[in-house]
Design a protein around this motif. Sequence first.
Motif, mmCIF file in Angstrom:
data_model
loop_
_atom_site.group_PDB
_atom_site.id
_atom_site.type_symbol
_atom_site.label_atom_id
_atom_site.label_comp_id
_atom_site.label_asym_id
_atom_site.label_seq_id
_atom_site.Cartn_x
_atom_site.Cartn_y
_atom_site.Cartn_z
ATOM 1 N N TYR A 4 -36.043 14.373 -18.400
ATOM 2 C CA TYR A 4 -34.518 13.614 -18.419
ATOM 3 C C TYR A 4 -34.680 12.183 -18.300
ATOM 4 O O TYR A 4 -34.076 11.717 -19.058
ATOM 5 N N LEU A 40 -27.229 15.438 -19.958
ATOM 6 C CA LEU A 40 -26.663 15.843 -18.557
ATOM 7 C C LEU A 40 -26.541 17.189 -18.367
ATOM 8 O O LEU A 40 -26.874 17.872 -17.379
ATOM 9 N N ILE A 41 -26.064 17.956 -19.441
ATOM 10 C CA ILE A 41 -26.102 19.535 -19.317
ATOM 11 C C ILE A 41 -27.577 20.038 -18.904
ATOM 12 O O ILE A 41 -27.781 20.848 -18.161
ATOM 13 N N TYR A 67 -29.960 18.541 -17.585
ATOM 14 C CA TYR A 67 -30.299 18.239 -16.005
ATOM 15 C C TYR A 67 -29.616 19.162 -15.160
ATOM 16 O O TYR A 67 -30.379 19.536 -14.228
ATOM 17 N N ALA A 68 -28.464 19.551 -15.327
ATOM 18 C CA ALA A 68 -27.658 20.649 -14.784
ATOM 19 C C ALA A 68 -28.554 21.973 -14.523
ATOM 20 O O ALA A 68 -28.810 22.624 -13.607
ATOM 21 N N VAL A 69 -28.968 22.316 -15.827
ATOM 22 C CA VAL A 69 -29.616 23.433 -16.079
ATOM 23 C C VAL A 69 -31.124 23.317 -15.367
ATOM 24 O O VAL A 69 -31.437 24.489 -14.447
ATOM 25 N N GLN A 89 -31.709 21.614 -12.484
ATOM 26 C CA GLN A 89 -31.134 21.912 -11.006
ATOM 27 C C GLN A 89 -31.154 23.255 -10.698
ATOM 28 O O GLN A 89 -31.426 23.793 -9.677
ATOM 29 N N ILE A 90 -30.343 23.948 -11.670
ATOM 30 C CA ILE A 90 -30.026 25.494 -11.235
ATOM 31 C C ILE A 90 -31.324 26.077 -11.233
ATOM 32 O O ILE A 90 -31.513 26.998 -10.207
#
Lengths: 440, 439
Positions: free
Chosen positions: B291, B413-414, B416-418, B420-421
């Motif tokens: 990232y 950004l998406i 990055y969210a993935v 984190q999940i």
Amino acid sequence: MSVGTPRGLASSGQKPIAEILHPLSAAEEPLSVTVNLGGDKEAGLTNGTPVETSSPASTSSLFNRLQLDDDLEADVRDPYAETTETRDLFVTVSDPKKHVSTMETYITYRVSTKTTRVEFDLPEYCVWRRYQDFDWLRTKLEDSQPTHLIPPLPEKFVMKGVVDRFSEEFVETRMKALDKFLKRIADHPVLSFNPHLNAFLTAKDLNKRQGLALLTKVGESVKYVAGGYKLRARPAEFCAMGEYLDTFNQKLGTIDRIAQRILKEQSEYLTELREYGTVYSSWVGLEDELRRPLEGVAGCVTTCCGALEDLGENMSQDFLPVLREYVLYVESMKNVLRKRDQSQAEYEARLEAAILRKQEDRSPMPVEVEKCQDKVECFNADLKADWERWQSNKRQDFKQLLTGMADKNINHYEKCQAAWESLITLLQDKQTEDKTSETN
Amino acid sequence: SIHPSIYPSIHLSIYLSNDPNVLQRSMVEEGSTLVRRMEICVAEAEKRSGKNAVNMQETFTVYLIETRCFAICISSCLTSAVHEFTSAFSPDSLWRRYSEFELLRNYLLVTYPYIVVPPLPEKRAEFVWHKLSADNMDPDFVERRRIGLENFLLRVASHPVLSNDKILHHFLTEEHGWKEVVYETGFQAKADSRIRALSATFRVRNPDKRFMEMKHYSDQLQSHTSQLLRARARVADRLYGVYKVHGNYGRVFSEWSAIEKEMGDGLQSAGHHMDAYAASIDDILEEEEHYADQLKEYLFYAEALRAVCRKHELTQFELEMASQDLISKKQQHEELATGIVRTFSFKGMTNKLFGQEAPEQREARIKLLEELIAEGEDTVKEKTVECEEHVERAWVDMQRFKEQKDKDLREALINYAVMQISMCKKVEKSISAPELFGA
């Protein structure tokens, strides 16, 4: 113990109860006791309610009760679960209130009692007590039941200026600890019958001057023993207890230190994480297409910060206090072990003196020596029972504590996960929204 | 007569080869009926050692570039499909080191000043958090660089303008002698002046507003991405600390379990989970580096964008200077020709004070000025064209860049969210293992 079968117990019916009372027990209570002879198991002793009124200081009923307890411990993993249906004394500490007077400011707590016991005149009570009162109770219990393990109180002294004694957090934590303290006593088959507890729970005004007479008695016996006779042989099980407590205490200390370090690291992480979130927020203004994802990420980071704050709070309020409580418990227990040693030392000293005298003038074994022996045996029995009880409570408490912390942690990550997942859904919806508007 | 919607002008498709480490993407050239497709990848990295320019022994890394050409024949029928012939060619490959990539990029920067040229992965590890090695020889760094170099090549090869460059094709296909070919283009001289111009300060009277806004945007983009990278590195550092301290629990729980009977197993297992938790942070943070790399790409892209805007300022400035110069020469000419002094000048003053020159000299000067004016007019014409062309072409590319940036950063950004999940899920799973204290 060098002595074989216990002698001189009330169950033999040879001596009236009053004479075999522990010298340190409260002499103020006249005892009208009938004893269950022969250890009748249907006496209903398991729930702590004796068939007839008795002071728990009576050794015979105590012995019987212990024997039953011992048998039960083998079957029941969780004494609490077993006694819940038969419990007849419920106490709760709640509603902290600030009391302001010209002399001082302090917090009082409401102590509510519900009971069906005959020792209590009413089925319900509600009194207000401050920390000092709890401290008084504990001292009284320690003095009147020296063979038993008295649960610890939360720390008495707090550094003024470092900790705010009136902060919601502090008061809440202290109240929970006081509540636990009373509940533990109320659930104890012997301590719950202590008249001081009764007074504490019911009296409008605690007359605390009662303590004075007691203290002198304590002083006497301590002086006696301090005359110094070394312990011949401490029974192995008590040695093991002592060693266990030392190691356990050490581990508790280490865990406490690690937990504090984690709190510190988490707090520093939280600071950086907040800053990190604001960087995304500040970028939003520069962009148009990227506005939503950037705002979204900033929002998720903020949510995670909140969740982390909660986790930290949980750790300080739920985890650390229990560790500290057990450190105090260990101290109490070690004290009791020391007293037991003293009691044994006293007995051995008297025994040796008596043996010497016996050799000289062939007089029978004096009563005091037998009394001492009984004392020691009762002490050992009480201690063993309390130890088992303590161990069982400890297992439960720590199981609850550690699984509780694990749950809180899982909760924390679930919160974070949910935030990120909803962001993705949001962004994907936007994407399909845009696509459909493009083709239209 | 091929309908343009059969193939878009830029086409990127992703193939996964048998080797999971190799991502192959392809590029398509615009507008040709015989579509040439070249697959490019940076497959490997290797350490080499050799003598450098000053004859000293050094160790460096080289990267293997693999290319493969496909030929596609598109039928003339409007609705017919594309026939694809996969060539039986085995991939061409050659080794390049980072400095050669730099050379290529510098050449592109100079040759296409109106293009936002894709950046290279960073020369040295920046924005490191404490554990991350700043060593260029570190295998993780080399791996990330390999990916970055491949990304660079794919971006260049899929660019509508850059992809046609001969030097680029050379770079991809001729291992030896490439450097000489580059230098022969004479770009080096332009490169030096470019660098000087980029850092020079000059006042432009009428810059294109859009370019000024774009320049401002590029500054902001640089600022935000670098802020974000710094903040992220600090967060990573702290998070690492939190996880590692949990590892201390492992040992104490294990020691504690030794003195317990019933609780022993539960405590042991708790200890193991703590250890596993503490160890998990390494992979988590390594993944996050990707990232960070995506952010870095746009940090450097911002620089490239700024350079295009600066080039506009420069051409505009030169045009203004040339125009200014032409005006002043015309004025001088007018003065000399008519004797009317419109503007104050010291020369004029001294002339008045100390006498004018002889008529022959004046004639000579007028003639010279006329020549200079003619030259000046040509210069202004040239500069105007240069300026306008730059504006036109740069504006197109900046729009293209904006769209690409929005798409890429949104995806980043998406992702990055993935990430984190997936991290949350992993931790939840490890904490809630059933054997913890028994049910």
